[in-house]
Scaffold this motif. Structure first.
Motif, PDB file in Angstrom:
ATOM      1  N   GLY A  48      11.890   0.630   5.176  1.00 39.58           N
ATOM      2  CA  GLY A  48      12.209   0.430   3.767  1.00 39.58           C
ATOM      3  C   GLY A  48      11.060   0.683   2.820  1.00 39.58           C
ATOM      4  N   ILE A  49       9.984   1.298   3.310  1.00 39.96           N
ATOM      5  CA  ILE A  49       8.813   1.587   2.468  1.00 39.96           C
ATOM      6  C   ILE A  49       8.870   3.059   2.063  1.00 39.96           C
ATOM      7  N   GLU A  50       9.229   3.298   0.825  1.00 42.54           N
ATOM      8  CA  GLU A  50       9.396   4.672   0.345  1.00 42.54           C
ATOM      9  C   GLU A  50       8.174   5.172  -0.413  1.00 42.54           C
ATOM     10  N   ASP A  51       7.421   4.251  -1.023  1.00 41.60           N
ATOM     11  CA  ASP A  51       6.286   4.651  -1.857  1.00 41.60           C
ATOM     12  C   ASP A  51       5.052   3.842  -1.492  1.00 41.60           C
ATOM     13  N   VAL A  52       3.912   4.364  -1.885  1.00 39.81           N
ATOM     14  CA  VAL A  52       2.627   3.721  -1.616  1.00 39.81           C
ATOM     15  C   VAL A  52       1.977   3.380  -2.949  1.00 39.81           C
ATOM     16  N   TYR A  53       1.543   2.130  -3.097  1.00 37.36           N
ATOM     17  CA  TYR A  53       0.854   1.714  -4.322  1.00 37.36           C
ATOM     18  C   TYR A  53      -0.456   2.481  -4.475  1.00 37.36           C
ATOM     19  N   GLY A  54      -0.929   2.535  -5.698  1.00 39.15           N
ATOM     20  CA  GLY A  54      -2.173   3.258  -5.967  1.00 39.15           C
ATOM     21  C   GLY A  54      -3.351   2.698  -5.203  1.00 39.15           C
ATOM     22  N   HIS A  55      -3.471   1.381  -5.122  1.00 40.84           N
ATOM     23  CA  HIS A  55      -4.628   0.807  -4.418  1.00 40.84           C
ATOM     24  C   HIS A  55      -4.520   1.040  -2.916  1.00 40.84           C
ATOM     25  N   GLN A  56      -3.301   1.065  -2.382  1.00 40.33           N
ATOM     26  CA  GLN A  56      -3.134   1.380  -0.967  1.00 40.33           C
ATOM     27  C   GLN A  56      -3.568   2.812  -0.670  1.00 40.33           C
ATOM     28  N   ALA A  57      -3.174   3.729  -1.558  1.00 37.83           N
ATOM     29  CA  ALA A  57      -3.524   5.144  -1.377  1.00 37.83           C
ATOM     30  C   ALA A  57      -5.038   5.340  -1.415  1.00 37.83           C
ATOM     31  N   ARG A  58      -5.723   4.675  -2.363  1.00 41.83           N
ATOM     32  CA  ARG A  58      -7.179   4.827  -2.462  1.00 41.83           C
ATOM     33  C   ARG A  58      -7.872   4.283  -1.221  1.00 41.83           C
ATOM     34  N   ALA A  59      -7.363   3.179  -0.690  1.00 39.80           N
ATOM     35  CA  ALA A  59      -7.965   2.621   0.516  1.00 39.80           C
ATOM     36  C   ALA A  59      -7.755   3.543   1.714  1.00 39.80           C
ATOM     37  N   VAL A  60      -6.546   4.092   1.849  1.00 41.02           N
ATOM     38  CA  VAL A  60      -6.261   5.014   2.954  1.00 41.02           C
ATOM     39  C   VAL A  60      -7.200   6.217   2.885  1.00 41.02           C
ATOM     40  N   GLU A  61      -7.356   6.785   1.712  1.00 41.69           N
ATOM     41  CA  GLU A  61      -8.217   7.959   1.567  1.00 41.69           C
ATOM     42  C   GLU A  61      -9.672   7.623   1.869  1.00 41.69           C
ATOM     43  N   ALA A  62     -10.123   6.429   1.484  1.00 38.52           N
ATOM     44  CA  ALA A  62     -11.502   6.038   1.770  1.00 38.52           C
ATOM     45  C   ALA A  62     -11.731   5.912   3.271  1.00 38.52           C
ATOM     46  N   VAL A  63     -10.752   5.330   3.986  1.00 43.65           N
ATOM     47  CA  VAL A  63     -10.876   5.232   5.442  1.00 43.65           C
ATOM     48  C   VAL A  63     -10.923   6.628   6.055  1.00 43.65           C
ATOM     49  N   ARG A  64     -10.087   7.518   5.576  1.00 45.58           N
ATOM     50  CA  ARG A  64     -10.073   8.883   6.122  1.00 45.58           C
ATOM     51  C   ARG A  64     -11.393   9.615   5.867  1.00 45.58           C
ATOM     52  N   ARG A  65     -12.079   9.273   4.759  1.00 38.50           N
ATOM     53  CA  ARG A  65     -13.369   9.904   4.459  1.00 38.50           C
ATOM     54  C   ARG A  65     -14.458   9.412   5.395  1.00 38.50           C
ATOM     55  N   GLY A  66     -14.194   8.300   6.084  1.00 35.55           N
ATOM     56  CA  GLY A  66     -15.206   7.727   6.953  1.00 35.55           C
ATOM     57  C   GLY A  66     -15.973   6.585   6.337  1.00 35.55           C
ATOM     58  N   ASP A  67     -15.527   6.113   5.158  1.00 29.62           N
ATOM     59  CA  ASP A  67     -16.195   4.980   4.518  1.00 29.62           C
ATOM     60  C   ASP A  67     -15.775   3.674   5.180  1.00 29.62           C
ATOM     61  N   ASP A  68     -16.683   2.692   5.146  1.00 26.36           N
ATOM     62  CA  ASP A  68     -16.247   1.311   5.311  1.00 26.36           C
ATOM     63  C   ASP A  68     -15.584   0.915   4.001  1.00 26.36           C
ATOM     64  N   VAL A  69     -14.596   0.013   4.075  1.00 26.25           N
ATOM     65  CA  VAL A  69     -13.780  -0.288   2.898  1.00 26.25           C
ATOM     66  C   VAL A  69     -13.654  -1.792   2.710  1.00 26.25           C
ATOM     67  N   VAL A  70     -13.742  -2.234   1.459  1.00 25.32           N
ATOM     68  CA  VAL A  70     -13.364  -3.597   1.096  1.00 25.32           C
ATOM     69  C   VAL A  70     -12.171  -3.486   0.157  1.00 25.32           C
ATOM     70  N   LEU A  71     -11.058  -4.059   0.576  1.00 25.44           N
ATOM     71  CA  LEU A  71      -9.841  -4.080  -0.226  1.00 25.44           C
ATOM     72  C   LEU A  71      -9.672  -5.506  -0.732  1.00 25.44           C
ATOM     73  N   ALA A  72     -10.023  -5.729  -2.006  1.00 24.60           N
ATOM     74  CA  ALA A  72     -10.039  -7.075  -2.589  1.00 24.60           C
ATOM     75  C   ALA A  72      -8.968  -7.179  -3.661  1.00 24.60           C
ATOM     76  N   THR A  73      -7.760  -7.472  -3.237  1.00 16.72           N
ATOM     77  CA  THR A  73      -6.630  -7.612  -4.154  1.00 16.72           C
ATOM     78  C   THR A  73      -5.885  -8.898  -3.819  1.00 16.72           C
ATOM     79  N   PRO A  74      -5.039  -9.388  -4.729  1.00 16.02           N
ATOM     80  CA  PRO A  74      -4.423 -10.701  -4.536  1.00 16.02           C
ATOM     81  C   PRO A  74      -3.434 -10.752  -3.377  1.00 16.02           C
ATOM     82  N   THR A  75      -2.969 -11.973  -3.111  1.00 18.53           N
ATOM     83  CA  THR A  75      -1.926 -12.222  -2.112  1.00 18.53           C
ATOM     84  C   THR A  75      -0.702 -11.364  -2.405  1.00 18.53           C
ATOM     85  N   ALA A  76      -0.053 -10.884  -1.345  1.00 15.92           N
ATOM     86  CA  ALA A  76       1.214 -10.139  -1.433  1.00 15.92           C
ATOM     87  C   ALA A  76       1.070  -8.804  -2.168  1.00 15.92           C
ATOM     88  N   SER A  77      -0.129  -8.204  -2.121  1.00 17.21           N
ATOM     89  CA  SER A  77      -0.319  -6.899  -2.764  1.00 17.21           C
ATOM     90  C   SER A  77      -0.213  -5.747  -1.776  1.00 17.21           C
TER      91      SER A  77
END
Length: 776
Positions: A48-77
């Motif tokens: 049931g997941i048709e779209d990706v939020y902007g912050h999810q997309a940025r985190a995915v791309e950062a992981v693919r670049r080889g960066d370590d990532v901190v994803l600091a967003t609220p509960t249920a984001s």
């Protein structure tokens, strides 16, 4: 929510308790395009997941670049999608593995189920499979997990510490050789003693990865804190510059109505009014609100401070709902806390998610990211102590873009009343900082010994454990824990201590000595306390609360480390009295942070000595002291870190002329400690203090504030770096309190070993005024 709020104001118990309200607006989701492997995209669509939020997309791309990532967003984001997509893609392409680490088994269970369901949507034969590896599994089940060789392994730091790293070469080589991603969920929870331990476990993990030629990326998920990258880097042992920070939430939210609810002051003479800060119980206020909201068909969770309160008031709310004729709703109220058996916790989580439960009273156990669905309302029974926890718990309310209600019901202590008087300190102030200290000299030896057991040590291990490694290794060689071996490839140290250093080290504490509390009726152990906590809470004559039952400690046998307890109907509680001294071993740093340049503040290595001298019996209703009883207990010592400052002679002279000087510095110490959580994430019991009119190290009146944990975990150091601002906030809090002589909302402390005597609020204000504004 407008009609609900107006209805609450019309209720019989309402007497102007809403002192502030705010509605935070909702927002629509912002989506972003991100290329996802078609096989993973198909599985997402099936879930049931048709779209990706902007912050999810940025985190995915950062992981693919080889960066370590901190994803600091609220509960249920939707943080989990940010690591699940790259983890699955890497597993599909080259069977790469992912290690998922979370602080609670409940969260492990939740994420294992979510990721397993998603993996089930991948094409047949994809090879992607998810498993958990926790202490709940039998040896047979653990062996079956290893035989399956999952591509995603979910575990706790504790199991990583004693169940995986010690057997890496023999049982887990296949996993570490292919390890590309390490997910550290709820990284903000790794602070204090626990966080310092986990930071050292992560260094042991990194050194084993290096030995297996693996170089995984770290994806750290965090709540909103003041230093997400710095903290994550400290925990995982990597440089801050290698992290990408994603902290803008672009998921959909509905409007959230906040009510700051301050119970009316209680007057012992006529019932209500001004009586020095004594207020109607926040538990009773929360109970009234809970029953009203549930009666209005709003699914509600109350977050409260203890297991005993959660159990008691869940039962009382169920009874009250039945009295109101809501029998069915009364049958669908539960208490949730960490001491419940795992199956019971999972049942409550599931029933809350599915809507079968109308409401729950919970400890902080539901604060972390276990999926319980979107609630209609959250009640905070007392200020949680930090802005981070407040917003984490509040984030449990809200389904998509539906409106939600959050009621913060204040207690009578300093932080609660500070927030009630200055709502901007909650909504507009910068987030608190999380701190841990992997250089803690009380923790390092056990982890260095563990590392040697996992793989021999060499000089290159300074890169993992720092310069203190040399001294620690020398000490471990002297006591026979390590053995030195000189080879043609250099000096190595191997573990020779016998047994398992990992199993001898708990990540959740520093104090290894424990005392069992035994019910004399059955001789069963019903609770276990650390040695220090047992001296405070389980001395002979102490009244101890457990699971809604009240016990009196009949005997504390420190030869066997057993406290024998029997049920009691006593209508009083007990509080220990103690004496403390502090010795300064070494000044580590000095600064001049105050407006008075002649008042330095120092950061030091200290030893605190504490002697419990007796206890008070306090009336359960009024808090009045009923009597004192002496105790003969052993002295305890604490090697830790502290900040301290002295009082200039002219300020002392002025205070002495107009106020009670010992009471002034004592009150200032209490007040500053109470405001610590406005700067750093901690519990108020994590900090201790001492004020003395004359200290031998300084030859002057001195105020100490120290870490309450052996070796220090960074709390006093963080406050030392910001001591002027801490003092100014403390003065603001004292000034805002309407009492004249001092009360629980400003200078009185429930943890004071001197029965809050002496205290002089006005003198404390003069002292802090002089330090922050240079008043002569």
């Amino acid at each position: 929510m407008d009609s609900v709020v107006e209805w609450l104001r019309s209720r019989p118990y309402y007497d102007g308790q809403v002192v502030y309200e705010r509605t935070t607006p909702g927002r629509e989701a912002t989506f972003a395009d991100v290329d996802v492997d078609p096989r993973v995209a198909s599985a997402l669509l099936g879930a049931g997941i048709e779209d990706v939020y902007g912050h999810q997309a940025r985190a995915v791309e950062a992981v693919r670049r080889g960066d370590d990532v901190v994803l600091a967003t609220p509960t249920a984001s939707g943080k989990s999608l940010a690591y699940t997509i790259p983890a699955f893609e890497r597993a599909l392409d080259d069977r790469a593995t992912t290690l998922y680490v979370a602080p609670q088994v409940a969260l492990i269970n939740d994420q294992t189920e979510t990721m397993s369901d998603l993996a089930a949507g991948l094409p047949f034969g994809s090879g992607v499979n998810v498993a958990q590896y926790t202490g709940q599994l039998s040896q047979t089940e653990k062996r079956a997990v290893r035989d399956r060789q999952p591509t995603v392994l979910a575990t706790t730091p504790d199991m990583l510490h004693y169940g995986i790293l010690p057997h890496a070469h023999r049982l887990w080589q296949w996993f570490f050789e292919r390890l590309e991603t390490v997910v550290i969920d709820e990284v903000h929870a790794y602070r204090g003693v626990f966080g310092s331990h986990v930071a050292l476990v992560m260094r042991r993990l990194q050194r084993l990865c290096d030995r297996f030629d693996a170089d995984p990326e770290f994806v750290c998920c965090s709540a909103t804190i003041g230093n997400p990258v710095e903290h994550a880097a400290t925990v995982v042992g990597r440089d801050e510059s290698g992290f990408a920070l994603v902290d803008e939430d672009e998921s959909a939210t509905g409007p959230r109505r906040w009510l700051l609810w301050n119970p009316p002051e209680y007057d012992a003479d006529d019932g209500w009014g001004d009586d020095g800060g004594r207020r109607r119980s926040p538990h009773v206020e929360a109970k009234n609100l809970f029953c009203d909201l549930v009666q209005r068909d709003l699914q509600t969770v109350v977050f409260t401070g203890s297991r005993q309160i959660a159990e008691r008031y869940a039962q009382e709310c169920a009874t009250e709902l039945r009295k109101r004729g809501e029998t069915d709703k009364g049958e669908h109220v539960a208490a949730y806390q960490a001491a419940l058996r795992d199956g019971k916790r999972e049942d409550i989580e599931s029933r809350l998610h599915d809507g079968d439960l109308v409401g729950v009273w919970s400890t902080s156990a539901l604060e972390l990211g276990v999926d319980v669905g979107g609630l209609d309302a959250v009640i905070l029974d007392g200020y949680p102590g930090t802005r981070m926890s407040t917003f984490q718990r509040a984030g449990r309310a809200g389904r998509g873009e539906d409106p939600a209600l959050v009621c913060l019901v204040a207690g009578e202590d300093q932080l609660d009343q500070y927030v009630m008087g200055d709502p901007a300190s909650l909504f507009d102030a910068p987030p608190e900082r999380a701190v841990s200290n992997p250089e803690n000299d009380q923790l390092l030896p056990a982890h260095v010994a563990s590392a040697a057991q996992e793989n021999w040590l060499s000089e290159r291990d300074r890169g993992y454990f720092g310069e203190p490694l040399d001294g620690i290794v020398s000490g471990l060689v002297r006591d026979g824990t390590l053995e030195r071996r000189d080879t043609d490839r250099g000096t190595r140290w191997t573990y020779s201590g016998g047994g398992s250093p990992q199993h001898e080290t708990s990540l959740r504490t520093v104090d290894d000595r424990e005392v069992d509390l035994v019910d004399e009726r059955s001789n069963d152990v019903f609770a276990t306390l650390s040695f220090a906590d047992a001296l405070r809470d389980a001395h002979e004559g102490a009244v101890y609360y457990h699971q809604g039952e009240k016990y009196e400690v009949r005997d504390l046998d420190l030869d066997r480390d057993v406290a024998v307890c029997s049920p009691t109907w006593a209508d009083y509680y007990t509080r220990t009295l103690h004496e403390k001294t502090i010795e300064v071993h070494e000044d580590l740093d000095e600064t001049a942070p105050f407006a008075r340049e002649d008042v330095p503040c120092r950061f030091a290595r200290v030893r605190m000595r504490k002697q419990i001298t007796g206890y008070e019996r306090k009336d359960a209703q009024s808090g009045e002291t009923l009597g004192e009883v002496p105790l003969d207990l052993p002295e305890t010592t604490l090697e830790t870190r502290a900040l301290y400052y002295t009082v200039p002679s002219d300020v002392q002279t002025t205070i002495t002329q107009e106020f009670d000087f010992p009471g002034a510095i004592h009150a200032a110490e209490h007040a500053q400690i109470s405001m610590f959580p406005t700067t750093v994430l901690c519990d108020r019991r994590d900090i201790g203090g001492l004020s003395t009119p004359l200290h031998p190290h300084t030859g002057a009146p001195t105020v100490f504030v120290y870490d309450g944990h052996p070796g220090g975990v960074g709390l006093s150091k963080t406050a030392y770096d910001d001591v002027h601002a801490l003092s100014a906030r403390t003065l603001d809090m004292l000034d805002a309190c309407s009492c004249e002589d001092g009360c629980p909302a400003c200078v009185q402390s429930p943890h004071c070993g001197n029965a809050n005597d002496p205290l002089d609020k006005a003198g404390a204000m003069h002292l802090l005024d002089a330090l922050t504004d240079a008043v002569q």
